[in-house]
Design an enzyme around this catalytic site. Sequence first.
Site, short mmCIF file in Angstrom:
data_model
loop_
_atom_site.label_atom_id
_atom_site.label_comp_id
_atom_site.label_asym_id
_atom_site.label_seq_id
_atom_site.Cartn_x
_atom_site.Cartn_y
_atom_site.Cartn_z
N ILE A 22 1.68 55.59 75.37
CA ILE A 22 0.65 54.73 75.96
C ILE A 22 0.60 54.92 77.48
O ILE A 22 -0.47 55.11 78.08
CB ILE A 22 0.92 53.25 75.61
CG1 ILE A 22 0.70 53.00 74.12
CG2 ILE A 22 0.02 52.33 76.45
CD1 ILE A 22 -0.72 53.21 73.63
N ILE B 137 -0.93 58.34 78.26
CA ILE B 137 -2.38 58.42 78.11
C ILE B 137 -3.08 57.64 79.22
O ILE B 137 -4.08 58.09 79.79
CB ILE B 137 -2.81 57.92 76.72
CG1 ILE B 137 -2.45 58.97 75.66
CG2 ILE B 137 -4.30 57.61 76.68
CD1 ILE B 137 -2.76 58.56 74.24
N GLU B 138 -2.55 56.46 79.53
CA GLU B 138 -3.22 55.61 80.51
C GLU B 138 -3.17 56.16 81.93
O GLU B 138 -4.19 56.14 82.64
CB GLU B 138 -2.59 54.21 80.48
CG GLU B 138 -2.87 53.42 79.22
CD GLU B 138 -4.33 53.02 79.07
OE1 GLU B 138 -5.04 52.97 80.10
OE2 GLU B 138 -4.75 52.77 77.93
N THR B 139 -2.01 56.65 82.36
CA THR B 139 -1.87 57.04 83.76
C THR B 139 -1.05 58.31 83.99
O THR B 139 -0.63 58.57 85.10
CB THR B 139 -1.19 55.91 84.57
OG1 THR B 139 0.13 55.68 84.03
CG2 THR B 139 -1.99 54.62 84.51
N TYR C 241 -8.59 56.85 70.37
CA TYR C 241 -7.52 56.52 71.32
C TYR C 241 -6.22 56.28 70.56
O TYR C 241 -5.15 56.80 70.93
CB TYR C 241 -7.90 55.28 72.12
CG TYR C 241 -6.81 54.79 73.06
CD1 TYR C 241 -6.79 55.19 74.38
CD2 TYR C 241 -5.81 53.94 72.61
CE1 TYR C 241 -5.79 54.76 75.25
CE2 TYR C 241 -4.80 53.50 73.46
CZ TYR C 241 -4.80 53.92 74.78
OH TYR C 241 -3.81 53.49 75.62
#
Length: 324
Positions: free
Chosen positions: A116, A119-121, A307
């Site tokens: 997570i 993927i986010e940052t 996602y």
Amino acid sequence: MTKFNRYLGIITFTIASANLLADTGKIDAFTDKMVTEHGFERTEVTRILGQAHRRQDIIDKISKPAERTLNWGQYRKIFLTEKRTSQGADFWRRNRQALKDAEQEYGVPAQIIVAIIGIETFYGRITGKDRVLDALYTLGFYYPKRSKFFLGELESYLLLTREEKMDPAKPKGSYAGAMGLGQFMPSSYLSYAVDFDGDGKRDIWNNETDAIGSVANYFARHGWTEGEPVTRRATGVKPKHKKFIEAGMKPSISIAKLRSAGIDTGSDLPGKMLSSLIELETEAGKEFWLGLPNFYTITRYNHSNMYAMAAYQLSERIRLKMNK
């Protein structure tokens, strides 16, 4: 210039000027709410909002439709890369104890938490360059389409910066106001961010331990079940099964019902377990997957089957890399 054109120019200028001005009534109402419901001093709210800047580029970004819709085959190429996998393993190694503690406390596997954040940052490399205050102020007061949502986030933002003793003008995030390694919106921060290292601060921007604990807490609070599977490939899906695909993201169809309809779900899942049926498009054709309850939990972080699938498959790649 004709008289009509002069009038038209005045009208156009007036409309354009109105679009650049915030609704003072809305600002006053927001200020009143912060004072009466949360005990802020009126001068303090006025001072904070006075530091915010209307950002047309933020309105343009959130208004602009996606240039193209990606299918699953295109989407996964963005996230399922060797670089993101290997850097995920690096992130895991340097945070091994925090991930172990999070798994023990919240029941969420380390690989899911790492994926997570990846993927986010990209493991904290890309957390956003826009001031959160500017983003939420702009979208709350100048973007009527979602004004209610973003004013709620601005309210949460002022609360969290007061609680954490932060200068509201300092934190940065995405153009929509998402913050830190896990890209929490302010309301999610208030509900799910944790001080996982016990230093008295919930720092999801710079403290990887707090970010790890916060993501794990989010998943646990949204129904993650320890030890349960996430998804399985489904085969034997035919056009007559379209009703199952159209039933939605939330698991609502028993595995037994899918099997009785002729869909091969594998033999290891209990018949009473609920699932959704997911269709993903690739260049080679369609893939079908079972959206089990833990898969649905991933979609609570970002409401997209693609996602969630990217997060799951990246997590498996990182896990396998760690096990080599």
